[in-house]
Design a protein around this motif. Structure first.
Motif, PDB file in Angstrom:
ATOM      1  N   GLN A  69     -81.393 -39.341 -27.948  1.00 49.49           N
ATOM      2  CA  GLN A  69     -81.405 -38.598 -26.695  1.00 49.49           C
ATOM      3  C   GLN A  69     -80.096 -38.830 -25.931  1.00 49.49           C
ATOM      4  O   GLN A  69     -79.470 -37.917 -25.423  1.00 49.49           O
ATOM      5  CB  GLN A  69     -82.584 -39.112 -25.883  1.00 49.49           C
ATOM      6  CG  GLN A  69     -83.512 -38.190 -25.193  1.00 49.49           C
ATOM      7  CD  GLN A  69     -83.754 -36.868 -25.793  1.00 49.49           C
ATOM      8  OE1 GLN A  69     -83.753 -36.684 -27.004  1.00 49.49           O
ATOM      9  NE2 GLN A  69     -83.962 -35.902 -24.942  1.00 49.49           N
ATOM     10  N   PHE A  70     -79.690 -40.109 -25.894  1.00 46.41           N
ATOM     11  CA  PHE A  70     -78.458 -40.440 -25.186  1.00 46.41           C
ATOM     12  C   PHE A  70     -77.246 -39.877 -25.912  1.00 46.41           C
ATOM     13  O   PHE A  70     -76.305 -39.373 -25.277  1.00 46.41           O
ATOM     14  CB  PHE A  70     -78.329 -41.963 -25.070  1.00 46.41           C
ATOM     15  CG  PHE A  70     -77.115 -42.377 -24.324  1.00 46.41           C
ATOM     16  CD1 PHE A  70     -77.132 -42.405 -22.947  1.00 46.41           C
ATOM     17  CD2 PHE A  70     -75.950 -42.727 -24.985  1.00 46.41           C
ATOM     18  CE1 PHE A  70     -76.011 -42.759 -22.243  1.00 46.41           C
ATOM     19  CE2 PHE A  70     -74.822 -43.083 -24.288  1.00 46.41           C
ATOM     20  CZ  PHE A  70     -74.858 -43.097 -22.906  1.00 46.41           C
ATOM     21  N   MET A  71     -77.260 -39.926 -27.259  1.00 48.28           N
ATOM     22  CA  MET A  71     -76.090 -39.468 -28.013  1.00 48.28           C
ATOM     23  C   MET A  71     -75.866 -37.971 -27.854  1.00 48.28           C
ATOM     24  O   MET A  71     -74.748 -37.492 -27.977  1.00 48.28           O
ATOM     25  CB  MET A  71     -76.232 -39.809 -29.501  1.00 48.28           C
ATOM     26  CG  MET A  71     -76.122 -41.270 -29.812  1.00 48.28           C
ATOM     27  SD  MET A  71     -74.754 -42.086 -28.983  1.00 48.28           S
ATOM     28  CE  MET A  71     -73.376 -41.601 -29.996  1.00 48.28           C
ATOM     29  N   ARG A  72     -76.945 -37.226 -27.598  1.00 49.47           N
ATOM     30  CA  ARG A  72     -76.764 -35.803 -27.312  1.00 49.47           C
ATOM     31  C   ARG A  72     -75.779 -35.606 -26.175  1.00 49.47           C
ATOM     32  O   ARG A  72     -74.829 -34.837 -26.276  1.00 49.47           O
ATOM     33  CB  ARG A  72     -78.094 -35.201 -26.894  1.00 49.47           C
ATOM     34  CG  ARG A  72     -78.882 -34.633 -27.984  1.00 49.47           C
ATOM     35  CD  ARG A  72     -80.098 -34.009 -27.361  1.00 49.47           C
ATOM     36  NE  ARG A  72     -80.864 -33.334 -28.372  1.00 49.47           N
ATOM     37  CZ  ARG A  72     -82.096 -32.920 -28.184  1.00 49.47           C
ATOM     38  NH1 ARG A  72     -82.678 -33.140 -27.027  1.00 49.47           N
ATOM     39  NH2 ARG A  72     -82.732 -32.296 -29.138  1.00 49.47           N
ATOM     40  N   GLY A  73     -76.031 -36.330 -25.068  1.00 51.14           N
ATOM     41  CA  GLY A  73     -75.125 -36.237 -23.930  1.00 51.14           C
ATOM     42  C   GLY A  73     -73.732 -36.702 -24.284  1.00 51.14           C
ATOM     43  O   GLY A  73     -72.737 -36.090 -23.905  1.00 51.14           O
ATOM     44  N   PHE A  74     -73.665 -37.778 -25.072  1.00 50.59           N
ATOM     45  CA  PHE A  74     -72.374 -38.333 -25.491  1.00 50.59           C
ATOM     46  C   PHE A  74     -71.544 -37.283 -26.228  1.00 50.59           C
ATOM     47  O   PHE A  74     -70.386 -37.025 -25.896  1.00 50.59           O
ATOM     48  CB  PHE A  74     -72.652 -39.537 -26.384  1.00 50.59           C
ATOM     49  CG  PHE A  74     -71.436 -40.265 -26.880  1.00 50.59           C
ATOM     50  CD1 PHE A  74     -70.946 -41.349 -26.188  1.00 50.59           C
ATOM     51  CD2 PHE A  74     -70.800 -39.879 -28.033  1.00 50.59           C
ATOM     52  CE1 PHE A  74     -69.841 -42.033 -26.631  1.00 50.59           C
ATOM     53  CE2 PHE A  74     -69.686 -40.553 -28.500  1.00 50.59           C
ATOM     54  CZ  PHE A  74     -69.212 -41.635 -27.788  1.00 50.59           C
ATOM     55  N   PHE A  75     -72.167 -36.627 -27.225  1.00 51.00           N
ATOM     56  CA  PHE A  75     -71.423 -35.640 -28.009  1.00 51.00           C
ATOM     57  C   PHE A  75     -71.034 -34.441 -27.154  1.00 51.00           C
ATOM     58  O   PHE A  75     -69.949 -33.868 -27.330  1.00 51.00           O
ATOM     59  CB  PHE A  75     -72.235 -35.185 -29.221  1.00 51.00           C
ATOM     60  CG  PHE A  75     -72.442 -36.266 -30.232  1.00 51.00           C
ATOM     61  CD1 PHE A  75     -71.399 -37.078 -30.619  1.00 51.00           C
ATOM     62  CD2 PHE A  75     -73.682 -36.496 -30.780  1.00 51.00           C
ATOM     63  CE1 PHE A  75     -71.575 -38.089 -31.535  1.00 51.00           C
ATOM     64  CE2 PHE A  75     -73.873 -37.503 -31.699  1.00 51.00           C
ATOM     65  CZ  PHE A  75     -72.818 -38.297 -32.071  1.00 51.00           C
ATOM     66  N   LEU A  76     -71.917 -34.058 -26.226  1.00 47.02           N
ATOM     67  CA  LEU A  76     -71.587 -32.909 -25.382  1.00 47.02           C
ATOM     68  C   LEU A  76     -70.399 -33.228 -24.492  1.00 47.02           C
ATOM     69  O   LEU A  76     -69.498 -32.403 -24.338  1.00 47.02           O
ATOM     70  CB  LEU A  76     -72.788 -32.524 -24.529  1.00 47.02           C
ATOM     71  CG  LEU A  76     -73.624 -31.415 -25.119  1.00 47.02           C
ATOM     72  CD1 LEU A  76     -74.875 -31.219 -24.313  1.00 47.02           C
ATOM     73  CD2 LEU A  76     -72.821 -30.130 -25.146  1.00 47.02           C
ATOM     74  N   VAL A  77     -70.386 -34.440 -23.913  1.00 47.29           N
ATOM     75  CA  VAL A  77     -69.245 -34.811 -23.081  1.00 47.29           C
ATOM     76  C   VAL A  77     -67.971 -34.785 -23.924  1.00 47.29           C
ATOM     77  O   VAL A  77     -66.931 -34.263 -23.508  1.00 47.29           O
ATOM     78  CB  VAL A  77     -69.473 -36.200 -22.451  1.00 47.29           C
ATOM     79  CG1 VAL A  77     -68.222 -36.699 -21.775  1.00 47.29           C
ATOM     80  CG2 VAL A  77     -70.603 -36.122 -21.453  1.00 47.29           C
ATOM     81  N   CYS A  78     -68.057 -35.328 -25.144  1.00 44.57           N
ATOM     82  CA  CYS A  78     -66.898 -35.301 -26.050  1.00 44.57           C
ATOM     83  C   CYS A  78     -66.423 -33.874 -26.270  1.00 44.57           C
ATOM     84  O   CYS A  78     -65.234 -33.591 -26.149  1.00 44.57           O
ATOM     85  CB  CYS A  78     -67.265 -35.869 -27.413  1.00 44.57           C
ATOM     86  SG  CYS A  78     -67.258 -37.615 -27.476  1.00 44.57           S
ATOM     87  N   SER A  79     -67.344 -32.969 -26.614  1.00 47.85           N
ATOM     88  CA  SER A  79     -66.887 -31.636 -26.986  1.00 47.85           C
ATOM     89  C   SER A  79     -66.359 -30.902 -25.762  1.00 47.85           C
ATOM     90  O   SER A  79     -65.423 -30.103 -25.881  1.00 47.85           O
ATOM     91  CB  SER A  79     -67.997 -30.846 -27.675  1.00 47.85           C
ATOM     92  OG  SER A  79     -69.053 -30.629 -26.798  1.00 47.85           O
ATOM     93  N   ILE A  80     -66.905 -31.194 -24.569  1.00 44.06           N
ATOM     94  CA  ILE A  80     -66.351 -30.567 -23.366  1.00 44.06           C
ATOM     95  C   ILE A  80     -64.910 -31.031 -23.164  1.00 44.06           C
ATOM     96  O   ILE A  80     -63.998 -30.223 -22.931  1.00 44.06           O
ATOM     97  CB  ILE A  80     -67.217 -30.916 -22.141  1.00 44.06           C
ATOM     98  CG1 ILE A  80     -68.558 -30.202 -22.238  1.00 44.06           C
ATOM     99  CG2 ILE A  80     -66.508 -30.522 -20.859  1.00 44.06           C
ATOM    100  CD1 ILE A  80     -69.560 -30.647 -21.214  1.00 44.06           C
ATOM    101  N   LEU A  81     -64.692 -32.346 -23.295  1.00 48.76           N
ATOM    102  CA  LEU A  81     -63.340 -32.870 -23.104  1.00 48.76           C
ATOM    103  C   LEU A  81     -62.389 -32.309 -24.166  1.00 48.76           C
ATOM    104  O   LEU A  81     -61.241 -31.975 -23.866  1.00 48.76           O
ATOM    105  CB  LEU A  81     -63.358 -34.399 -23.160  1.00 48.76           C
ATOM    106  CG  LEU A  81     -64.002 -35.073 -21.958  1.00 48.76           C
ATOM    107  CD1 LEU A  81     -64.210 -36.542 -22.220  1.00 48.76           C
ATOM    108  CD2 LEU A  81     -63.122 -34.890 -20.744  1.00 48.76           C
TER     109      LEU A  81
END
Lengths: 502, 101
Positions: free
Chosen positions: A90-102
């Motif tokens: 669940q947490f890694m979902r947010g992690f990957f999304l932040v990465c791809s936004i950056l």
């Protein structure tokens, strides 16, 4: 007959709840929508596409974060054992999304300096993000393989994205050969495990031999079987290729140097993080019964990785290769955390995630500065280009110093706390040898990270004409890079600001 | 006469070893490419053999995924090789070393 078949299929689809993979579906729709928008929109409004990508992903991030809260998340299996959601995934979902936004944001800066097709870049970044989310949730080897290959194949394109540069193409070819090789090794391991776990002549064989839970039960009772051991080692070797651990690290410096800087950042942070989460889930899940074999092997790999990464980075002058080699060293520290998790330290997986978050903030700060300063010749960024940066561009110099300080692990910054948690986990798991090597590695890393900072602040060429190529540097760039650094500092001072460690 | 599981596994292991050695030893990127395909096909052969022997269908199903992924990889790989050949006029690994210094 048809009724029987329908009944049979209904049994399989009973727990297909499409709503639980809504963020991934939305990302896929967004990615396809971008390609559609490029076809539909007139040429002069193509500037909308990066905005659509960024705001679309922010929207998905909000949806993903509100839909499933992270704390107190109940682990559950869906899609007949294909997907297993935990608080970590669940947490890694947010992690990957932040990465791809950056990455999309940095990609926008990068693409404005190049004559390249633009929409496909965002498309591929978003596809990779969705596939990585599925990758960390998979609990079946078929699912794992398909998600992993979606990530890898899209990365082949991104690494070779700068078609006009033979360096980028060469990096793409090298990544392709190495990636395909590692996938084959991983697959052979999976096949051996499948074959032996489903063998009807062995005790406790399983009808669903690709499922992690079934494998876990089987391996726990057959941990002496030779094929099980070889299969597990091959699977671990395949994953080690992806995270760039010694002896499978040869591709890292070349590929990091040749690929476009935003893609390097994506590879360094998100791809590595996905590899580690998969490794973590494998060694604490199906391979739990093989501890006696895997702990020594992985300890050796971690020690070699830390030492190799740090020593190779000391003499490096190309900053992208430097980031690659020091990234190998960081992979070594994280491996120490994974081994601690194998030895039964219950909070070690959370220490790994915490470290990944600090690594994300610091790395993207550094890569952001690199993307800003890079000319059209992206692959050759030398340390000498950073001479007197702090005098020419004080803001960028400050960001770079904070990012590198956090990577090196200097106290008020987040990287220090991340390393501290990992080392405490290693201490509790009684890995004293590895702990010593890690501390030695950190000491070496301070030397080369500060060589870079020294180049920015205390360059000797003061009479040199300051030829400052004023790349466009607007308010949102400042806010974004500033936010990364502020995040690093806040985590460093108040680790509880990031409620990961329970 | 039926051929036993071990015979299939032996062939599969041999194919995998040949592919691995080819990737490591050969210098021509196209040959490296064929060797990679050989490794994937070794995996496919082992999967089908195991699937038949164990009496479960997962292995047969997995083969289709592998074939699809391999096709995607080949398409991409050949595109990169062609683009690289246009720039460098060479497909030999020992001449593709602009990055390693």
């Amino acid at each position: 007959m048809n009724d029987l078949l329908a009944e049979f299929l209904r049994g399989y689809t009973a727990n297909n709840q499409w709503a639980i993979i809504m963020p991934e579906i939305m990302l896929a729709v967004l990615a396809l929508g971008l390609l559609g928008a490029e076809m539909v929109l007139p040429k002069k409004s193509h500037g909308l596409i990066p905005r659509l990508a960024l705001w679309g992903q922010l929207f998905v991030l909000v949806v993903a974060m509100t839909a499933g809260s992270y704390i107190g998340f109940e682990s559950k299996s869906y899609f007949s054992g294909m997907i297993y959601q935990t608080d970590i995934t669940q947490f890694m979902r947010g992690f990957f999304l932040v990465c791809s936004i950056l990455v999309c944001y940095l990609g926008h800066i990068y693409l404005s300096k190049q004559q390249l097709p633009k929409t496909e870049f965002y498309h591929l970044v978003i596809i990779i993000s969705a596939a990585m989310m599925l990758l960390v949730q998979s609990s079946n080897f078929v699912m794992l393989f398909v998600a992993l290959e979606t990530v890898t194949v899209a990365f082949y394109v991104l690494v070779a994205y700068c078609r006009s540069s033979s360096l980028s193409l060469e990096a793409g070819l090298k990544y392709l050969v190495m990636g395909a090789l590692s996938s084959s090794i991983l697959l052979f391991g999976i096949v051996l495990l499948y074959g032996v776990a489903g063998n009807p002549e062995l005790a406790f064989n399983s009808q669903d031999a690709l499922n992690f839970d079934e494998l876990r039960n089987f391996i726990a009772l057959n941990s002496d079987n030779l094929l099980v051991r070889v299969g597990a080692l091959l699977v671990i070797a395949g994953i080690c290729f992806k995270i760039g651990a010694v002896p499978f690290q040869i591709w890292v410096p070349d590929v990091y140097q040749g690929s476009p800087t935003p893609v390097t950042a994506y590879l360094a942070v998100a791809s590595k993080a996905a590899g580690f989460i998969v490794l973590l889930q494998l060694v604490t899940g199906p391979f739990m019964g093989l501890q006696g074999l895997l702990v020594p092997v992985l300890s050796f790999v971690a020690a070699a990785t830390i030492l190799f990464g740090n020593f190779a980075a000391v003499t490096q002058r190309n900053v992208k290769r430097l980031m690659g080699l020091s990234g190998i060293a960081h992979a070594g520290y994280i491996l120490v955390g994974v081994i601690a998790a194998m030895r039964g330290v219950a909070w070690a997986p959370y220490a790994v995630i915490f470290y990944l978050v600090t690594y994300l903030l610091a790395s993207f700060a550094v890569f952001g500065v690199m993307t800003h300063l890079a000319g059209s010749d992206d692959a050759n960024q030398e340390l000498d280009d950073y001479e007197n940066l702090a005098r020419k561009r004080p803001f960028l110099g400050g960001i770079l110093a904070c990012g590198l300080g956090s990577l090196a692990g200097i106290p008020p910054l987040g990287g220090f706390i991340g390393k501290l948690f990992l080392f405490v986990a290693a201490f509790q798991a009684e890995l004293f040898g590895l702990l010593g090597i890690s501390v030695l590695g950190v000491v070496i890393s301070i030397y080369y990270y500060f060589g870079w900072v020294r180049e920015c602040y205390f360059g000797n060429a003061s009479d040199e004409v300051i030829h400052d190529v004023k790349a466009p540097f607007n308010m949102s760039d400042r806010v974004l890079l500033g936010a990364l650094v502020v995040g690093t500092v806040i985590i460093g001072i108040v680790p509880a600001a990031l409620p990961i460690i329970p | 006469m039926t051929v036993g599981l071990n015979a299939f596994l032996l062939v599969s292991g041999l194919l995998f070893a040949i592919g691995l050695l080819g990737v490591i030893l050969r210098k021509n990127t196209l040959v490296i490419y064929m060797s990679l395909e050989l490794m994937l096909n070794a995996v496919n052969l082992a999967l089908v053999a195991f699937s038949r022997y164990n009496g479960t269908m997962d292995g047969n199903l997995f083969v289709f995924f592998i074939i699809t992924v391999a096709a995607a990889e080949v398409a991409l790989g050949l595109a990169i090789i062609v683009a690289l050949f246009r720039r460098r006029q060479s497909v030999m690994v020992d001449q593709l070393n602009a990055l390693s210094r």
